[in-house]
Design an enzyme around this catalytic site. Structure first.
Site, PDB file in Angstrom:
ATOM      1  N   CYS A  96      -4.848   2.386  -3.767  1.00 23.75           N
ATOM      2  CA  CYS A  96      -3.490   2.785  -3.395  1.00 23.75           C
ATOM      3  C   CYS A  96      -2.089   1.560  -3.275  1.00 23.75           C
ATOM      4  O   CYS A  96      -1.485   2.212  -2.488  1.00 23.75           O
ATOM      5  CB  CYS A  96      -3.969   3.076  -1.336  1.00 23.75           C
ATOM      6  SG  CYS A  96      -5.013   4.733  -1.176  1.00 23.75           S
TER       7      CYS A  96
ATOM      8  N   LYS B 232     -10.216  -1.230  10.710  1.00 24.75           N
ATOM      9  CA  LYS B 232     -10.571  -2.568   9.919  1.00 24.75           C
ATOM     10  C   LYS B 232     -10.633  -3.861  10.863  1.00 24.75           C
ATOM     11  O   LYS B 232     -10.822  -5.629  10.226  1.00 24.75           O
ATOM     12  CB  LYS B 232      -9.302  -3.198   9.440  1.00 24.75           C
ATOM     13  CG  LYS B 232      -9.201  -2.151   8.511  1.00 24.75           C
ATOM     14  CD  LYS B 232      -7.781  -2.211   7.286  1.00 24.75           C
ATOM     15  CE  LYS B 232      -7.102  -0.444   6.370  1.00 24.75           C
ATOM     16  NZ  LYS B 232      -8.544  -1.012   5.337  1.00 24.75           N
TER      17      LYS B 232
ATOM     18  N   GLN C  75      -4.254  -5.821   6.681  1.00 26.39           N
ATOM     19  CA  GLN C  75      -5.939  -6.344   5.708  1.00 26.39           C
ATOM     20  C   GLN C  75      -6.023  -7.887   6.776  1.00 26.39           C
ATOM     21  O   GLN C  75      -6.415  -8.888   6.849  1.00 26.39           O
ATOM     22  CB  GLN C  75      -5.629  -7.210   4.787  1.00 26.39           C
ATOM     23  CG  GLN C  75      -5.119  -5.583   3.568  1.00 26.39           C
ATOM     24  CD  GLN C  75      -6.460  -4.352   3.883  1.00 26.39           C
ATOM     25  OE1 GLN C  75      -7.580  -5.687   3.782  1.00 26.39           O
ATOM     26  NE2 GLN C  75      -6.467  -3.508   3.943  1.00 26.39           N
TER      27      GLN C  75
ATOM     28  N   HIS D 287       0.817  -1.077   0.040  1.00 22.78           N
ATOM     29  CA  HIS D 287      -0.061  -0.092  -0.053  1.00 22.78           C
ATOM     30  C   HIS D 287       0.908   1.453  -0.206  1.00 22.78           C
ATOM     31  O   HIS D 287       2.215   1.188   0.210  1.00 22.78           O
ATOM     32  CB  HIS D 287      -0.572  -0.085   1.408  1.00 22.78           C
ATOM     33  CG  HIS D 287      -2.120   1.056   1.400  1.00 22.78           C
ATOM     34  ND1 HIS D 287      -1.833   2.133   1.577  1.00 22.78           N
ATOM     35  CD2 HIS D 287      -3.513   1.078   1.347  1.00 22.78           C
ATOM     36  CE1 HIS D 287      -2.254   2.849   1.908  1.00 22.78           C
ATOM     37  NE2 HIS D 287      -3.858   1.861   1.305  1.00 22.78           N
TER      38      HIS D 287
ATOM     39  N   ASP E 142       3.188  -4.931   7.493  1.00 22.58           N
ATOM     40  CA  ASP E 142       1.713  -4.189   7.653  1.00 22.58           C
ATOM     41  C   ASP E 142       0.877  -5.042   8.554  1.00 22.58           C
ATOM     42  O   ASP E 142       0.442  -6.077   7.137  1.00 22.58           O
ATOM     43  CB  ASP E 142       1.596  -3.531   6.474  1.00 22.58           C
ATOM     44  CG  ASP E 142       0.418  -2.746   6.323  1.00 22.58           C
ATOM     45  OD1 ASP E 142      -0.165  -2.454   7.104  1.00 22.58           O
ATOM     46  OD2 ASP E 142       0.368  -2.137   5.286  1.00 22.58           O
TER      47      ASP E 142
END
Length: 415
Positions: free
Chosen positions: A373, A235, A212, A132, A209
């Site tokens: 993104c 999220k 997700q 991202h 990261d």
């Protein structure tokens, strides 16, 4: 209230009861019942989380850590209870390793901004081709500032990382390796344990990261052994404006603070300032108190359902959705692999994804269109963007059927 732990039969969630917890799922969009398949962008919020935000502002709105009065003490206790819930949820060793931020992007920037403690002139930072933008730009800024170089792990045609090339990229100059756990653009789950272990063999620090992954699978940060891991509250059924930065204690101690101000200090004089210990060293100013407390309610909710059951059910939706989308003539799925999250990124023939997304929205179906993104991913496949349908545990196969019908209608209109 019946528990969401009730099952219609062994091993299955009672989706009807779960859906009743999400008030937004009752609304209409353009005269149609809302079908929300943009969960990779943000998840919906159960009533329990919404109620907790209202409760804070109604009953104990006060600043935390600084007051001796009752409201401040109550708010502080609840905020710190949420920190403990985060610690347990991700199997973090100690609450001082749980840094509350404004979101996943803030968490990444907090590390990248101070990573000159680990990255020097002539060093190399390895990123993946499926990152991202929020996990690319901060590292570019770091490398420009210190004179380091970025190296990129390529992505294969099927959406998986080229791990052979990754191992070739590692060398004595590698100072930091940064990858996402799950690609937001493709849904592919990256082999982060292998990536972390190989980086550590070369003395490099690692950041994963987890935007997700944090709301869709069980994560054990100690087992993964990453130096830093970032999460996004919004999220994982929590509010917007709250994120989490996890770091190994020694890595956080070596990292300079990202912001200065109240709360993150020990002593201040015009001659010298000393910083507070962890976690407050990285929590300057008044935090998103309501968001932090409500994040604790979101974690309670996810725990009640069970992350293993959530992952299993979402995988069922992924398999079913993949099969149904493939029935659309001309459909091409990007990242069509076994090890992935419930995200389907696809296009139909030469039709522009934006045009399809606009039509299905008129039919009440919310999907994401564009580059997500992640422009380097789109450049890799030489496409302007994709249609992305991303599922959560409150979605159903019947909703997928409606989406496929809407997609087919859009294709017929545009062809």
């Amino acid at each position: 209230m019946p528990s969401r732990l009730d099952r219609t039969f062994a091993g299955m969630l009672d989706i009807k009861k779960i859906r009743a917890d999400f008030p937004i799922l009752n609304r209409k969009v353009n005269g149609h019942s809302l079908i929300y398949f943009d969960n990779a962008a943000t998840s919906q919020k159960p009533q329990q989380v919404i109620d907790k935000i209202v409760e804070y502002y109604t009953l104990y709105n006060a600043n935390i850590h600084r007051g001796v009065h009752a409201l401040s003490q109550e708010a502080t206790d609840l905020f710190e209870e949420s920190r403990e819930k985060v610690r347990a949820f991700f199997n973090i060793a100690h609450t001082k390793q749980v840094i509350f931020t404004s979101g996943n992007t803030h968490s990444i920037n907090a590390v990248a901004n101070g990573a000159h403690a680990f990255v020097k002139k002539g060093d190399e930072v390895i990123l993946s081709a499926v990152e991202h933008h929020s996990n690319i730009v901060p590292w570019q800024m770091l490398c420009e500032r210190v004179g380091a170089t970025i190296k990129v792990i390529p992505v294969l045609d099927n959406g998986e990382l080229d791990m052979a090339t990754y191992h070739q990229l590692l060398n004595s100059k590698t100072a930091f390796v940064v990858v996402n756990h799950i690609s937001n653009a493709l849904g592919v789950t990256n082999p982060v344990k292998e990536i972390i272990d190989a980086a550590h063999e070369h003395g490099a620090k690692t950041l994963i990261d987890g935007a997700q992954s944090c709301g869709h699978m069980k994560i054990d940060v100690q087992a993964l052994n990453a130096d830093f891991y970032t999460m996004a509250g919004h999220k994982m059924c929590g509010p917007t404006g709250i994120g989490i930065l996890y770091g190994k204690e020694e890595a956080l101690n070596a990292l300079p603070p990202y912001q200065g101000g109240g709360e993150m200090i020990d002593q201040v004089s015009f001659e010298k300032t000393t910083y507070a210990g962890l976690p407050h060293k990285f929590e300057a100013g008044t935090p998103n108190i309501a968001g932090g407390i409500a994040l604790g309610a979101a974690i309670d909710y996810l725990n009640e359902i069970g992350m293993d059951d959530i992952a299993a059910y979402e995988n069922e939706l992924l398999i079913y959705g993949t099969e149904q989308i493939k029935t659309i003539p001309g459909a091409k799925i990007f990242g069509d692999v076994t090890d992935k999250a419930a995200v389907i990124s696809f296009n139909v023939a030469s039709l522009h994804p934006y045009d399809i997304g606009t039509i299905v929205d008129k039919l009440g179906v919310a999907v994401r269109t564009g580059h997500h993104c992640a422009q380097p991913v789109m450049e890799r496949y030489q496409i302007p963007g994709t249609i992305r349908a991303s599922f959560a545990f409150y979605n159903t196969k019947e909703e997928i059927d409606v989406m496929v019908q809407a997609l087919q209608r859009a294709v017929n209109m545009l062809s």
